[in-house]
Design an enzyme around this catalytic site. Structure first.
Site, mmCIF file in Angstrom:
data_model
loop_
_atom_site.group_PDB
_atom_site.id
_atom_site.type_symbol
_atom_site.label_atom_id
_atom_site.label_comp_id
_atom_site.label_asym_id
_atom_site.label_seq_id
_atom_site.Cartn_x
_atom_site.Cartn_y
_atom_site.Cartn_z
ATOM 1 N N LYS A 173 33.898 37.088 34.044
ATOM 2 C CA LYS A 173 32.812 37.739 32.942
ATOM 3 C C LYS A 173 33.164 37.411 31.599
ATOM 4 C CE LYS A 173 30.903 42.294 32.208
ATOM 5 N NZ LYS A 173 31.017 43.834 32.289
ATOM 6 N N GLU A 198 28.218 58.237 41.377
ATOM 7 C CA GLU A 198 28.025 59.675 41.172
ATOM 8 C C GLU A 198 27.665 60.788 42.016
ATOM 9 O OE1 GLU A 198 26.055 56.296 38.404
ATOM 10 O OE2 GLU A 198 26.034 57.019 40.678
ATOM 11 N N ARG A 207 21.094 60.299 40.428
ATOM 12 C CA ARG A 207 21.602 59.691 41.537
ATOM 13 C C ARG A 207 22.745 60.968 42.617
ATOM 14 N NH1 ARG A 207 21.978 53.944 41.272
ATOM 15 N NH2 ARG A 207 23.959 53.868 42.056
#
Length: 636
Positions: A286, A370, A398
């Site tokens: 990344k 979640e 969620r």
């Protein structure tokens, strides 16, 4: 402005079709230019940088090998889609990204045929790709291959495994690319990985394992055992090839996601020979090429100087709501060792990085999970702890079944700290905190608060700590506060009691949340017209301050509620109370100002609330309209 890099090869690419005639060498050159262009573009606008830099070679390779838009390329979350947008005909609009009337910072179906499925929330790509693949198998002529690119972080979301399980069971041709940017490939492992990848590319899939086994047998006996372990490590890195194979996927990798030769070789073989679900494990870095040394790998950034890396942020006039929440919770936790804090892969965004620095053993990041996070909090509450579940409004959606089934029905005292309430700006509709007032207030026994300013937020943290009789939630927006003085420590509020801000006549403005500042400004504008409205801060959407609301209704000819949420929230609960009490029978004029029944695209927050007609001038106009005051001139 930093000088734009020279990109002669990229300048020839109007779309993926222009890449088909390029040599592998030129595709590598194209990736180099694309990385430079991505860095320059984000330096001018701000946005998500690191994720895109990590998939530059992958993006080029996928578009070179596959045939989008017939082949459906689905980016999970899609923070990493900037290079994809540049290659798919949107380069000339990249400087509008995340701005009003500009490009979305995520993939978006209405923006381009090369974005077959919109995203911004995590772990959805494999399910969507599976839908496309089955549609193809059922005869859809508009779908070729379906390719899902999903990060290792997104694999912490259970939905990804549900989709993998289903896809493996169905056995349909589906390509999943695991973009693993949490690992590096050490040189010896990289060499073995490269060798095995060449074997994979040269053999039918059913011969993959046999080819690897044959390669090991060719080594001198003393090295065979170590090579076998290396092979298993390669095939079992991270969650491991074994898991994916048990789920019904062929597993290839790990390969170097920045090595164009490996990527092209494997992707071409997959395109030619795959006859079922296959997972390609690509290890990437990344932020590669610019931000790999930053702690966040350049995940999100303001505009910046390309040479120095210095970000161009506007100075803050007040602390952010998120920071006020975190600091308030830390102070409470210093006095109460039962307080614990939970987030779902957003420690920085929720301020829990600060809490975790002070209380590392009382801070839990459950990953992009979640549902688990909410029920984990329920278990903590049942075990005698005081859990603060800090999740953005949009992401808390969620975990709604868990809020209902595991928290509310059992009346467990979970404290929900709902950040990013209301309209959030550049991330647009996918991240707006629009629905939590309605979906939380509809639950029996749930206490729902909204902070009108940062001082109120301090008091609401204290209120949540003190509240043990069931679940409680408090919401607050993104960005900085209004600049009020902060109390040293919060004082618990009386549950279900609002506060009067200003006494007036004829019309009462009942605000829930941070629109209170706009209400005050509207009142100043109305004062110029000789009107002095009453202003009250509800504080609570549930339970309502029944006495305050009925008194406001009795003392005024009109009552207007204002909230930063969708229809069905605070105003609807007030209307229900007034209807049941027969107040409308006596002629009260009632209006409710809520967010419109549409999804509002990205812009700065003021412009988004302008679109929603919820700024001061709109509140002023609503008052004049309900009182029947004609406006003869347009205000300057």
């Amino acid at each position: 402005m930093s000088d734009r890099p020279e990109t002669p090869l990229l300048n020839r690419i109007a779309g993926p079709a222009d890449m088909k005639g390029l040599s592998d060498f030129d595709l590598t050159r194209l990736a180099t230019e694309l990385r430079k262009e991505t860095i320059w573009s984000v330096s001018q606008t701000g946005g998500h940088l690191g994720a895109g830099l990590g998939v530059v070679e992958m993006t080029v390779a996928i578009h070179a090998v596959f045939d989008a838009p017939r082949d459906k390329l689905i980016w999970d979350v899609s923070h990493q889609c900037y290079p994809h947008k540049i290659l798919t005909g949107r380069r000339d609009r990249m400087l509008t990204i995340r701005q009003k009337d500009g490009l979305s910072g995520f993939t978006k179906r209405s923006e381009s045929p090369y974005d077959p499925f919109g995203a911004a929330h995590s772990s959805t790509s494999i399910s969507a790709a599976m839908g496309f693949a089955v549609a193809r198998d059922l005869g859809s002529e508009t779908v070729g291959d379906a390719i899902a690119v999903i990060g290792d972080g997104a694999l912490s979301g259970g939905m990804a495994y549900e989709a993998l399980n289903h896809a493996g069971h169905e056995g349909t041709r589906l390509i999943v690319i695991l973009n693993d940017n949490e690992m590096s490939i050490a040189p010896p492992v990289g060499a073995m990985s490269s060798y095995l990848s060449r074997l994979y590319a040269g053999q039918p899939f059913q011969d993959f394992k046999a080819a690897a086994k044959g390669a090991v047998s060719m080594l001198p006996e003393p090295f065979q055992e170590g090579a076998k372990r290396a092979k298993e490590m390669l095939k079992g890195m991270a969650v491991g090839g074994t898991l994916f194979e048990e789920l019904g996927f062929s597993y290839v990798g790990p390969i170097d996601g920045h090595d164009m030769d490996q990527l092209l070789s494997v992707l071409r073989t997959v395109k030619a020979r795959a006859d079922g679900p296959i997972l390609i494990h690509a290890v990437t870095q990344k932020g590669k090429g610019y931000a790999e040394d930053r702690p966040d790998r350049g995940h999100a950034t303001a505009k910046f100087d390309m040479i120095t890396g210095e970000q161009k942020k506007a100075p803050s006039n007040a602390p952010s709501y998120t920071k006020v929440f975190a600091q308030s919770l830390i102070k409470e936790a210093e006095r109460d060792d039962k307080i614990v804090a939970i987030t779902a892969a957003m420690p920085d965004g929720t301020g829990l990085d600060l809490f975790g620095g002070r209380f590392p053993k009382r801070t839990f990041d459950v990953g992009i999970a979640e549902q688990h996070g909410v029920t984990f909090c329920a278990g903590l509450a049942a075990g005698g702890m005081k859990p603060f579940c800090a999740i953005y409004s949009t992401f808390l959606q969620r975990g709604y079944d868990q809020i209902v089934h595991d928290v509310a029905i059992q009346r467990l005292p979970v404290r929900f700290a709902i950040d990013r309430a209301g309209l959030v700006g550049a991330d647009g509709a996918t991240h707006a905190g629009t629905f939590d007032i309605g979906y939380m207030s509809s639950l029996p026994g749930m206490v729902v608060m909204a902070a009108a300013d940062e001082a109120e937020l301090v008091h609401m943290v204290a209120t949540a700590v003190a509240h043990d009789d069931g679940p409680i939630a408090f919401r607050f927006p993104r960005g900085e506060g209004v600049g009020v003085d902060l109390p040293e420590r919060g004082t618990p509020l009386e549950i279900g009691k609002g506060r009067m801000i200003a006494q007036g006549e004829r019309v009462a403005l009942l605000s829930f949340g941070t629109r209170l500042e706009e209400v005050k400004e509207a009142a100043e504008r109305l004062a110029d017209r000789g009107l002095k409205p009453t202003i009250a801060d509800a504080r609570f959407a549930k339970p309502l301050d029944r006495d305050l609301i009925l008194q406001l209704a009795a003392d005024h000819e009109a009552l207007i509620t204002i909230e930063e949420g969708a229809i069905g929230g605070f105003g609807s609960h007030v209307a229900q109370l007034l209807a049941e009490e027969g107040v409308f029978d006596d002629g009260l004029k009632f209006r409710s100002m809520v967010l419109p029944d549409t999804f509002i695209d990205q812009a700065n927050p003021h412009d988004m609330y302008e679109i929603a007609a919820m700024n001061a001038e709109h509140i002023e106009a609503k008052v004049l309209n309900v009182l029947g005051v004609k406006v003869l001139e347009k205000r300057a």
